[in-house]
Design a protein around this motif. Sequence first.
Motif, PDB file in Angstrom:
ATOM      1  N   SER A   5       0.848  -1.192   0.000  1.00 47.05           N
ATOM      2  CA  SER A   5       0.000   0.000   0.000  1.00 47.05           C
ATOM      3  C   SER A   5       0.884   1.242   0.000  1.00 47.05           C
ATOM      4  O   SER A   5       1.769   1.384   0.837  1.00 47.05           O
ATOM      5  N   PHE A 258       5.316   2.480  12.874  1.00 47.61           N
ATOM      6  CA  PHE A 258       6.768   2.574  13.028  1.00 47.61           C
ATOM      7  C   PHE A 258       7.090   3.272  14.341  1.00 47.61           C
ATOM      8  O   PHE A 258       6.334   4.151  14.773  1.00 47.61           O
ATOM      9  N   ALA A 264       5.012   6.602  14.008  1.00 47.64           N
ATOM     10  CA  ALA A 264       4.332   7.069  12.800  1.00 47.64           C
ATOM     11  C   ALA A 264       3.541   5.914  12.213  1.00 47.64           C
ATOM     12  O   ALA A 264       4.068   4.813  12.029  1.00 47.64           O
ATOM     13  N   ASP A 266       2.001   3.684   9.457  1.00 51.32           N
ATOM     14  CA  ASP A 266       2.284   3.325   8.074  1.00 51.32           C
ATOM     15  C   ASP A 266       1.069   3.702   7.222  1.00 51.32           C
ATOM     16  O   ASP A 266      -0.049   3.828   7.743  1.00 51.32           O
ATOM     17  N   ASP A 267       1.274   3.881   5.929  1.00 51.66           N
ATOM     18  CA  ASP A 267       0.159   4.190   5.044  1.00 51.66           C
ATOM     19  C   ASP A 267      -0.498   2.904   4.530  1.00 51.66           C
ATOM     20  O   ASP A 267      -0.789   2.769   3.343  1.00 51.66           O
ATOM     21  N   THR A 268      -0.699   1.990   5.467  1.00 53.46           N
ATOM     22  CA  THR A 268      -1.303   0.703   5.115  1.00 53.46           C
ATOM     23  C   THR A 268      -2.521   0.477   6.004  1.00 53.46           C
ATOM     24  O   THR A 268      -2.412   0.440   7.236  1.00 53.46           O
TER      25      THR A 268
END
Lengths: 512, 512
Positions: A5, A258, A264, A266-268
């Motif tokens: 992703s 993370f 942060a 993740d963009d998933t």
Amino acid sequence: MELISIIPDFQPRNDPYLLAKAEALKPALHYTEYPAPLSCRVNDEVLEMEALSGRPLRRGDRVVLDFGRHLTGRLTLSLSAAGSHQDAPAFIQLDFAEIADELAENPDEYNGWLSRSWIQQERLHLDSLPVELALPRRYAFRYVRLTVLDTSPKYQLVVSSAKCTAESAADWSILPVRHFRDDELQRIHDAGLLTLAECTQDVLEDGPKRDRRLWIGDLRLEALASYGSFRSLDVIRRCLYLFAGTRFPDGRMSANVFTEPAPAADDTYLMDYALLYPVALEEYLNETGDAETLADLLEPALEQADWVLAHRTDESGVLIPGAGSEAFIDWSEALDRTAALQGVLILSLDACAALCGRVGNAERKAGYEARAAALRAAALRSFWSEEAQCFLSGGQASVHTQVWLTLAGVMPEGKARSAFERTLGQPGMPRMATPYMHHYYVEALLKAGLKEEAEIHLRGYWGGMLDAGSDTFRECFDPADPHASPYGGMIVNSYCHAWSCTPAYLIDRYFA
Amino acid sequence: MELISIIPDFQPRNDPYLLAKAEALKPALHYTEYPAPLSCRVNDEVLEMEALSGRPLRRGDRVVLDFGRHLTGRLTLSLSAAGSHQDAPAFIQLDFAEIADELAENPDEYNGWLSRSWIQQERLHLDSLPVELALPRRYAFRYVRLTVLDTSPKYQLVVSSAKCTAESAADWSILPVRHFRDDELQRIHDAGLLTLAECTQDVLEDGPKRDRRLWIGDLRLEALASYGSFRSLDVIRRCLYLFAGTRFPDGRMSANVFTEPAPAADDTYLMDYALLYPVALEEYLNETGDAETLADLLEPALEQADWVLAHRTDESGVLIPGAGSEAFIDWSEALDRTAALQGVLILSLDACAALCGRVGNAERKAGYEARAAALRAAALRSFWSEEAQCFLSGGQASVHTQVWLTLAGVMPEGKARSAFERTLGQPGMPRMATPYMHHYYVEALLKAGLKEEAEIHLRGYWGGMLDAGSDTFRECFDPADPHASPYGGMIVNSYCHAWSCTPAYLIDRYFA
């Protein structure tokens, strides 16, 4: 299924209050020193470790150390020179392997889609000997191979000692020794425990070799195993705060977080993972009754189910076609996930109801209960096939669908055994690929009252991993092809993976 | 010629008094920061350096930085991630090259006898970005290539800046700017100076890339160039003390000395190098008049000539057959070294006489003078061939023999020009392989009054190295085969080598 992703310009929405609490919960790691094994292998010769310092090594020589168990930690080598004075740097290669077969792989031949940076190989120049070489990176390994890429014609390299300083937040000292019915159960239980301990670090990592970070799906299973063993409650709590503290801008939780250099998301997004968050929170509260955590994390948890209800279901509460593509469920390209995901959603709503009950909000509790009941009915209507005598998802029969709808309490009375038999390992149907999915299969068997089958499956599947040469349980395992990799090379597989640790929980709870 | 000397169980004889003085003379290094060049190359594209941070790098991408001059120092890179969050270590390779052609070489294909550990290549895993990556090792380079071995499909590597912190004990600030007759001389002189500065480190190194240590043959030539430029007198003095402070058990000086982890003589004896020690000491005293050093080092210096006289000459003072095999003179398998070595011995005795004169020991002075005179006569008798009209060594004509017997003052009046012409570059005769030997050839031409020939040779040979793509002068250079290597691969050649720096001295002294 999209394996990767990527959301362009993704910026997680951080909550400083929640992240500060997560930071404060950072565990102190326990450091344990493991000396080198008693013997080692130099090229094809087995040598007492004590004799290794009398065996100077030349260009091309290889030393393999087997530490005897899986370790997550840092290696220190004492190296010196023999022969004439060192007149050129020593150039060495270190290969770390969780299982012996990894050492036979050639990293240069790996060309899979996962980063080759996960391959645990280092090349180092040592300008001045003797040296106490304390490698700065952490590795996950049982075996380490030192290859002398070069010394010079004038001198040889001497390895005089080696040790590993292992790291884990799991506290073995509080563990009672458990004795199980037979050696096989004992061995499987203990390997699950070791797997869990190796993954219990600064956060509950998915795998200490790879990807070394926090995923909701792994967290839930690690926490289950931890409650009955190490009880790493602060770490679990920290993880729960991390997921709530850094999220998608619309409030959804990322599948993984993370922690370096700062927390942060993740963009998933994996819908089943987000939906399991309320479940994991409810289980944590069951263990702890921790009201502060409940107060902080209730709303973030409820939001996960609410978002799915609002955006991905039709008016009957059934997931819209395509929603399944946002879920993980298992590694499988062919799998239609919608019905299994429906099962996860129902369990999530149950958890949301329980959470609301904990804060005495009877109205919201009743709301979630009503939605769950409606969804159960809708799921039975939508997915059960009288003809096939099992659930179908998008017309596809799979064991995955049977498992999750069983766990969600949708499986019609007395139908489970045959539904599993009709879908498990049947030609043309998606196969279970991961211990994560196998765990839920065992749970579903238990829920359906098929305890004997559950135990047989647990012994066969997890025992098979041990027979295939692991000390810990792997990320992926297909008994028919023990070295298969979803990544295009067994050298990047993770042989110690959090979501596979659950025999420590299952045996303790159901088969003790 | 034996390329590698190995003496089993060699233990140097150390003199704590001399080594303590050497230690106290350790120079302070000057650190100079060199920012990245203004432009760089990414794969086949030239980019402004400022634009590099806007050019995320993926698996296989390569960035080449050309710092515009040879540097000896440490590299720092500012690296970060672009795209999604870093989800796997970054895995990079760095290749450092003194000349551009080195970058085309494949280290894996190097299989020469010299250690592959000298190849300046590192592979590094970066677990957390952004990072200010300050590499701990020192490199010798003008070019650095960063290859992205892998990031992950989700993120890319960004290089936002690079710098080199160069190190040298040479002090450019005291150097007057010198202007020479023409650009070619200027360019050659300046490259000699740069070569010298790069090699002036903790000791006078032979080469900052390789072998990074002190050799007597290099020291003598570096010192000559330094007296007229950087005047690194403490470093030169330190080196003289090091050779005297750690020696063979029988008092001979090693051809080279290690300084890490502690000063230690190598188990390599080169007779011509040991004989040049009194010469180097006498030259140092000529510059400094340093009585303390004279008092400390006189006896160690005289011992070098005495040992050769006592153990390697016959009653006429001529070296016994086979003595030449203990000398270096030049890289050449075919060369018969005895006559050339006789020339070195004579010069050594001259220096010993001068040293004795400095302490007012007229008797010993006269003794060395008498031995030198007798040796000159014996050398003429033994090696001059009327038929060949040149010196022969073991029946072999070579330019090397003419050079050293000319420098020793044995060449008959008016015979030098033809003797050189009959041996320089003649088929079947040994060729000069190193700038070390070419230096002595130029000195011999000058001594024979052939100044024009000397200048032409200097311009052609050292200018040829610059034309072949160096900023500095190389360890080896054959104009007919610029990339030839005595080691089996140009990638381990040293392109900045102390013994090649002498145009800085020769031009300054003879051609200014």
